[in-house]
Design a protein around this motif. Structure first.
Motif, mmCIF file in Angstrom:
data_model
loop_
_atom_site.group_PDB
_atom_site.id
_atom_site.type_symbol
_atom_site.label_atom_id
_atom_site.label_comp_id
_atom_site.label_asym_id
_atom_site.label_seq_id
_atom_site.Cartn_x
_atom_site.Cartn_y
_atom_site.Cartn_z
ATOM 1 N N ALA A 129 -4.232 1.516 -3.246
ATOM 2 C CA ALA A 129 -3.865 0.082 -3.433
ATOM 3 C C ALA A 129 -3.580 -0.720 -2.493
ATOM 4 N N GLY A 130 -3.907 -1.943 -2.793
ATOM 5 C CA GLY A 130 -3.861 -2.830 -1.468
ATOM 6 C C GLY A 130 -4.916 -2.901 -0.729
ATOM 7 N N ALA A 131 -5.734 -1.988 -0.718
ATOM 8 C CA ALA A 131 -6.811 -1.769 0.500
ATOM 9 C C ALA A 131 -8.119 -1.577 -0.245
ATOM 10 N N GLN A 143 -3.834 11.652 2.233
ATOM 11 C CA GLN A 143 -3.814 11.195 3.371
ATOM 12 C C GLN A 143 -4.198 9.727 3.725
ATOM 13 N N ILE A 144 -4.539 9.028 2.735
ATOM 14 C CA ILE A 144 -5.097 7.451 2.660
ATOM 15 C C ILE A 144 -3.725 6.744 2.954
ATOM 16 N N ALA A 145 -2.787 6.861 2.424
ATOM 17 C CA ALA A 145 -1.520 5.999 2.603
ATOM 18 C C ALA A 145 -1.148 6.026 4.156
ATOM 19 N N ALA A 160 -1.117 3.020 7.022
ATOM 20 C CA ALA A 160 -0.182 2.469 7.746
ATOM 21 C C ALA A 160 -0.343 2.629 9.252
ATOM 22 N N THR A 161 -0.865 3.799 9.627
ATOM 23 C CA THR A 161 -1.106 3.873 11.212
ATOM 24 C C THR A 161 -2.225 2.933 11.567
ATOM 25 N N VAL A 162 -3.180 2.467 11.007
ATOM 26 C CA VAL A 162 -4.258 1.579 11.315
ATOM 27 C C VAL A 162 -3.705 0.233 11.441
#
Length: 292
Positions: free
Chosen positions: A122-124, A82-84, A88-90
Protein backbone atom coordinates in the motif's frame (compact mmCIF):
# COMPACT_ATOMS: atom_id res chain seq x y z
CA UNK A 1 19.85 -2.72 -34.52
CA UNK A 2 22.34 -2.11 -31.72
CA UNK A 3 22.47 0.68 -29.18
CA UNK A 4 25.12 3.39 -29.21
CA UNK A 5 27.24 1.14 -27.01
CA UNK A 6 27.11 -1.67 -29.56
CA UNK A 7 24.92 -3.93 -27.44
CA UNK A 8 22.21 -5.69 -29.45
CA UNK A 9 18.56 -5.37 -28.52
CA UNK A 10 18.17 -8.89 -27.14
CA UNK A 11 20.84 -8.26 -24.48
CA UNK A 12 19.86 -4.88 -23.08
CA UNK A 13 19.00 -5.17 -19.39
CA UNK A 14 19.08 -8.97 -19.65
CA UNK A 15 21.26 -9.67 -16.60
CA UNK A 16 20.05 -8.68 -13.14
CA UNK A 17 23.03 -8.51 -10.79
CA UNK A 18 22.48 -11.22 -8.17
CA UNK A 19 26.11 -11.44 -7.11
CA UNK A 20 25.35 -11.99 -3.41
CA UNK A 21 23.27 -15.13 -4.07
CA UNK A 22 24.52 -18.71 -4.55
CA UNK A 23 26.71 -19.97 -6.02
CA UNK A 24 28.63 -16.68 -6.22
CA UNK A 25 27.89 -15.51 -2.67
CA UNK A 26 29.86 -12.29 -3.09
CA UNK A 27 30.15 -10.31 0.15
CA UNK A 28 27.95 -7.22 0.06
CA UNK A 29 31.00 -5.02 0.60
CA UNK A 30 32.37 -6.33 -2.73
CA UNK A 31 29.10 -6.69 -4.63
CA UNK A 32 28.02 -3.05 -4.35
CA UNK A 33 31.15 -1.40 -5.84
CA UNK A 34 31.36 -4.14 -8.47
CA UNK A 35 27.77 -3.42 -9.48
CA UNK A 36 28.52 0.29 -9.79
CA UNK A 37 31.50 -0.51 -12.02
CA UNK A 38 29.43 -2.85 -14.17
CA UNK A 39 26.74 -0.24 -14.70
CA UNK A 40 29.33 2.39 -15.66
CA UNK A 41 31.25 0.10 -18.02
CA UNK A 42 31.11 -0.23 -21.80
CA UNK A 43 28.67 -3.13 -21.38
CA UNK A 44 26.58 -1.31 -18.76
CA UNK A 45 23.36 -1.63 -20.76
CA UNK A 46 23.52 -5.39 -20.22
CA UNK A 47 23.12 -4.96 -16.46
CA UNK A 48 19.82 -4.60 -14.62
CA UNK A 49 19.31 -3.73 -10.95
CA UNK A 50 21.30 -5.06 -8.03
CA UNK A 51 19.27 -7.87 -6.45
CA UNK A 52 19.34 -8.09 -2.66
CA UNK A 53 17.31 -10.00 -0.10
CA UNK A 54 15.38 -7.76 2.28
CA UNK A 55 17.60 -8.48 5.33
CA UNK A 56 20.69 -7.22 3.46
CA UNK A 57 19.25 -3.72 3.11
CA UNK A 58 20.12 -2.87 6.70
CA UNK A 59 23.83 -3.12 5.85
CA UNK A 60 23.65 -1.30 2.53
CA UNK A 61 23.79 2.39 3.49
CA UNK A 62 27.51 2.79 4.22
CA UNK A 63 28.42 0.92 1.04
CA UNK A 64 26.57 3.15 -1.43
CA UNK A 65 28.75 5.52 -3.47
CA UNK A 66 28.37 9.20 -2.53
CA UNK A 67 26.35 11.21 -5.01
CA UNK A 68 25.20 8.18 -7.00
CA UNK A 69 21.93 6.28 -6.73
CA UNK A 70 21.79 2.49 -7.06
CA UNK A 71 18.80 0.70 -8.56
CA UNK A 72 17.60 -2.24 -6.45
CA UNK A 73 15.37 -5.25 -6.86
CA UNK A 74 14.52 -6.58 -3.40
CA UNK A 75 13.60 -10.20 -2.77
CA UNK A 76 11.13 -11.18 -0.09
CA UNK A 77 11.75 -14.93 0.28
CA UNK A 78 9.45 -15.21 3.31
CA UNK A 79 6.51 -13.56 1.55
CA UNK A 80 4.73 -10.19 1.61
CA UNK A 81 5.46 -9.58 5.29
CA UNK A 82 8.98 -8.45 4.36
CA UNK A 83 7.82 -5.70 1.99
CA UNK A 84 6.94 -3.08 4.60
CA UNK A 85 10.36 -3.35 6.18
CA UNK A 86 12.03 -3.12 2.77
CA UNK A 87 10.07 0.02 1.88
CA UNK A 88 11.00 1.68 5.16
CA UNK A 89 14.69 0.88 4.78
CA UNK A 90 14.99 1.85 1.11
CA UNK A 91 13.38 5.22 1.88
CA UNK A 92 16.46 6.04 3.98
CA UNK A 93 18.96 4.99 1.32
CA UNK A 94 20.52 6.59 -1.71
CA UNK A 95 18.80 3.98 -3.84
CA UNK A 96 15.81 3.52 -6.14
CA UNK A 97 13.50 0.55 -5.78
CA UNK A 98 12.91 -1.00 -9.19
CA UNK A 99 11.07 -4.13 -8.11
CA UNK A 100 10.01 -6.54 -5.40
CA UNK A 101 10.47 -10.28 -5.93
CA UNK A 102 8.04 -12.00 -3.59
CA UNK A 103 7.74 -15.71 -2.86
CA UNK A 104 4.41 -17.42 -2.18
CA UNK A 105 4.99 -19.13 1.19
CA UNK A 106 4.46 -22.90 1.29
CA UNK A 107 0.87 -23.79 2.13
CA UNK A 108 -0.43 -20.25 1.72
CA UNK A 109 -3.59 -19.91 -0.31
CA UNK A 110 -3.43 -17.79 -3.46
CA UNK A 111 -6.20 -15.38 -2.43
CA UNK A 112 -4.64 -14.91 1.01
CA UNK A 113 -1.24 -14.28 -0.56
CA UNK A 114 -2.46 -11.54 -2.88
CA UNK A 115 -4.50 -9.93 -0.10
CA UNK A 116 -1.37 -9.81 2.05
CA UNK A 117 0.64 -8.48 -0.90
CA UNK A 118 -1.82 -5.63 -1.43
CA UNK A 119 -1.71 -4.67 2.23
CA UNK A 120 2.08 -4.75 2.31
CA UNK A 121 2.61 -2.66 -0.83
CA UNK A 122 0.00 0.00 0.00
CA UNK A 123 1.42 3.34 -1.05
CA UNK A 124 4.03 1.70 -3.28
CA UNK A 125 1.79 0.36 -6.04
CA UNK A 126 4.11 1.94 -8.62
CA UNK A 127 6.88 -0.54 -7.78
CA UNK A 128 6.99 -3.53 -10.13
CA UNK A 129 6.22 -6.83 -8.40
CA UNK A 130 7.47 -10.24 -9.49
CA UNK A 131 5.70 -13.13 -7.79
CA UNK A 132 7.70 -16.34 -7.63
CA UNK A 133 5.32 -18.89 -9.10
CA UNK A 134 5.18 -22.05 -6.98
CA UNK A 135 5.91 -25.35 -8.66
CA UNK A 136 2.74 -27.00 -7.42
CA UNK A 137 -1.01 -27.05 -7.95
CA UNK A 138 -1.20 -23.30 -7.24
CA UNK A 139 0.68 -22.35 -10.40
CA UNK A 140 -2.29 -21.84 -12.72
CA UNK A 141 -4.21 -19.82 -10.13
CA UNK A 142 -1.21 -17.59 -9.42
CA UNK A 143 -0.62 -16.91 -13.13
CA UNK A 144 -4.30 -16.10 -13.65
CA UNK A 145 -4.18 -13.66 -10.74
CA UNK A 146 -1.03 -12.01 -12.10
CA UNK A 147 -2.74 -11.52 -15.46
CA UNK A 148 -5.73 -9.82 -13.82
CA UNK A 149 -3.57 -7.61 -11.65
CA UNK A 150 -0.86 -6.63 -14.13
CA UNK A 151 1.93 -8.03 -11.96
CA UNK A 152 4.79 -10.18 -13.22
CA UNK A 153 5.95 -13.76 -12.70
CA UNK A 154 9.27 -15.12 -11.52
CA UNK A 155 10.37 -18.67 -12.29
CA UNK A 156 13.07 -20.52 -10.38
CA UNK A 157 15.12 -22.37 -12.98
CA UNK A 158 17.70 -24.05 -10.76
CA UNK A 159 19.46 -24.04 -7.43
CA UNK A 160 21.87 -25.93 -5.22
CA UNK A 161 20.04 -29.27 -5.60
CA UNK A 162 19.13 -31.18 -8.75
CA UNK A 163 15.41 -31.23 -7.94
CA UNK A 164 15.34 -27.42 -8.02
CA UNK A 165 15.87 -27.52 -11.78
CA UNK A 166 12.63 -27.88 -13.75
CA UNK A 167 13.01 -30.14 -16.76
CA UNK A 168 12.29 -28.99 -20.31
CA UNK A 169 8.65 -30.08 -20.14
CA UNK A 170 7.92 -28.20 -16.90
CA UNK A 171 9.70 -25.04 -18.00
CA UNK A 172 8.13 -25.11 -21.47
CA UNK A 173 4.69 -25.43 -19.89
CA UNK A 174 5.40 -22.51 -17.55
CA UNK A 175 6.62 -20.28 -20.38
CA UNK A 176 3.63 -21.17 -22.53
CA UNK A 177 1.26 -20.40 -19.65
CA UNK A 178 2.59 -16.92 -18.87
CA UNK A 179 2.94 -15.93 -22.52
CA UNK A 180 -0.63 -17.03 -23.21
CA UNK A 181 -1.80 -15.02 -20.19
CA UNK A 182 0.18 -11.94 -21.18
CA UNK A 183 2.27 -12.03 -17.99
CA UNK A 184 5.91 -10.89 -18.31
CA UNK A 185 8.41 -12.97 -16.33
CA UNK A 186 11.94 -13.13 -15.08
CA UNK A 187 14.00 -16.21 -14.24
CA UNK A 188 16.36 -16.86 -11.37
CA UNK A 189 18.95 -19.46 -10.37
CA UNK A 190 20.65 -22.09 -12.44
CA UNK A 191 21.12 -20.08 -15.64
CA UNK A 192 24.91 -20.16 -15.41
CA UNK A 193 25.54 -20.45 -19.14
CA UNK A 194 24.13 -19.22 -22.42
CA UNK A 195 23.46 -22.77 -23.63
CA UNK A 196 21.80 -25.88 -22.24
CA UNK A 197 24.51 -27.90 -20.51
CA UNK A 198 25.41 -30.58 -17.99
CA UNK A 199 27.41 -29.15 -15.11
CA UNK A 200 30.69 -31.13 -15.01
CA UNK A 201 31.03 -30.86 -11.23
CA UNK A 202 27.48 -31.57 -10.05
CA UNK A 203 26.01 -33.41 -13.02
CA UNK A 204 22.98 -31.08 -12.90
CA UNK A 205 21.16 -30.47 -16.17
CA UNK A 206 21.16 -26.69 -16.53
CA UNK A 207 19.06 -24.48 -18.78
CA UNK A 208 20.73 -21.90 -21.00
CA UNK A 209 19.55 -18.31 -20.86
CA UNK A 210 19.64 -18.03 -24.66
CA UNK A 211 17.59 -21.22 -24.94
CA UNK A 212 15.07 -19.59 -22.65
CA UNK A 213 15.03 -16.47 -24.84
CA UNK A 214 14.39 -18.50 -28.00
CA UNK A 215 11.70 -20.59 -26.33
CA UNK A 216 9.97 -17.41 -25.22
CA UNK A 217 10.13 -16.01 -28.74
CA UNK A 218 8.59 -19.23 -30.06
CA UNK A 219 5.81 -19.06 -27.48
CA UNK A 220 5.07 -15.45 -28.42
CA UNK A 221 4.77 -16.57 -32.05
CA UNK A 222 2.30 -19.31 -31.12
CA UNK A 223 4.52 -22.40 -31.13
CA UNK A 224 3.35 -25.45 -29.19
CA UNK A 225 5.04 -26.83 -26.08
CA UNK A 226 6.85 -29.52 -28.05
CA UNK A 227 8.66 -26.82 -30.02
CA UNK A 228 9.51 -24.99 -26.80
CA UNK A 229 10.91 -28.17 -25.28
CA UNK A 230 13.13 -28.65 -28.30
CA UNK A 231 14.51 -25.13 -28.07
CA UNK A 232 15.18 -25.51 -24.34
CA UNK A 233 17.08 -28.74 -25.01
CA UNK A 234 19.28 -27.41 -27.85
CA UNK A 235 23.01 -27.58 -27.04
CA UNK A 236 24.44 -26.54 -30.42
CA UNK A 237 25.95 -23.09 -29.91
CA UNK A 238 25.92 -22.30 -33.60
CA UNK A 239 22.24 -23.14 -33.92
CA UNK A 240 21.28 -21.14 -30.82
CA UNK A 241 23.37 -18.14 -31.86
CA UNK A 242 21.83 -18.19 -35.33
CA UNK A 243 18.39 -18.25 -33.75
CA UNK A 244 19.20 -15.24 -31.61
CA UNK A 245 20.59 -13.31 -34.59
CA UNK A 246 17.46 -14.20 -36.50
CA UNK A 247 15.24 -12.46 -33.96
CA UNK A 248 16.14 -9.05 -35.34
CA UNK A 249 15.21 -5.85 -33.54
CA UNK A 250 11.44 -6.45 -33.57
CA UNK A 251 11.66 -10.11 -32.57
CA UNK A 252 14.10 -9.37 -29.78
CA UNK A 253 11.90 -6.59 -28.43
CA UNK A 254 8.84 -8.84 -28.52
CA UNK A 255 10.59 -11.73 -26.78
CA UNK A 256 12.11 -9.46 -24.14
CA UNK A 257 8.75 -7.89 -23.31
CA UNK A 258 7.78 -11.40 -22.22
CA UNK A 259 11.15 -12.59 -20.82
CA UNK A 260 12.27 -9.48 -18.97
CA UNK A 261 15.57 -10.61 -17.42
CA UNK A 262 17.33 -13.29 -15.42
CA UNK A 263 19.26 -13.11 -12.18
CA UNK A 264 22.92 -14.07 -12.40
CA UNK A 265 25.62 -14.16 -9.75
CA UNK A 266 28.16 -13.18 -12.42
CA UNK A 267 27.88 -10.44 -15.01
CA UNK A 268 31.17 -11.08 -16.75
CA UNK A 269 30.61 -14.79 -17.42
CA UNK A 270 27.40 -14.33 -19.46
CA UNK A 271 29.07 -11.44 -21.26
CA UNK A 272 32.09 -13.57 -22.14
CA UNK A 273 29.86 -16.33 -23.51
CA UNK A 274 27.92 -13.85 -25.64
CA UNK A 275 31.22 -12.58 -27.04
CA UNK A 276 32.37 -16.16 -27.70
CA UNK A 277 29.15 -16.83 -29.64
CA UNK A 278 29.80 -13.64 -31.65
CA UNK A 279 26.55 -12.10 -30.44
CA UNK A 280 28.14 -9.15 -28.63
CA UNK A 281 31.19 -7.15 -29.80
CA UNK A 282 34.38 -8.23 -28.08
CA UNK A 283 35.29 -4.58 -27.54
CA UNK A 284 32.55 -4.32 -24.91
CA UNK A 285 34.15 -7.02 -22.79
CA UNK A 286 37.37 -5.08 -22.53
CA UNK A 287 35.62 -2.21 -20.77
CA UNK A 288 36.02 -1.18 -17.16
CA UNK A 289 34.69 -3.70 -14.69
CA UNK A 290 35.08 -6.83 -16.78
CA UNK A 291 37.36 -8.42 -14.19
CA UNK A 292 35.31 -7.33 -11.18
Amino acid sequence: MTSSSGLPAFARGLCDDAAVFPPGLAPLVDAVPAHVRHRASAYGELVGPLVLAEPALAKLGPLLPPGERVELSVTAPEGPAQIASALATVSTLQADLAAFEVAVPPGMGVADFFAALDRARAGAEHVTVYVEVPRDERRAEVIAALARRGDRAKFRTGGVRAELYPDEAELASAIAAVVAAGVPFKATAGLHHALRNTDPETGFEQHGFLNLLLATDAAVRGADEAALRGLLAERDGGAVAAGVRGLGEAGAASARRAFVSFGTCSITEPLAELVELDLVPSALASGEGVNA
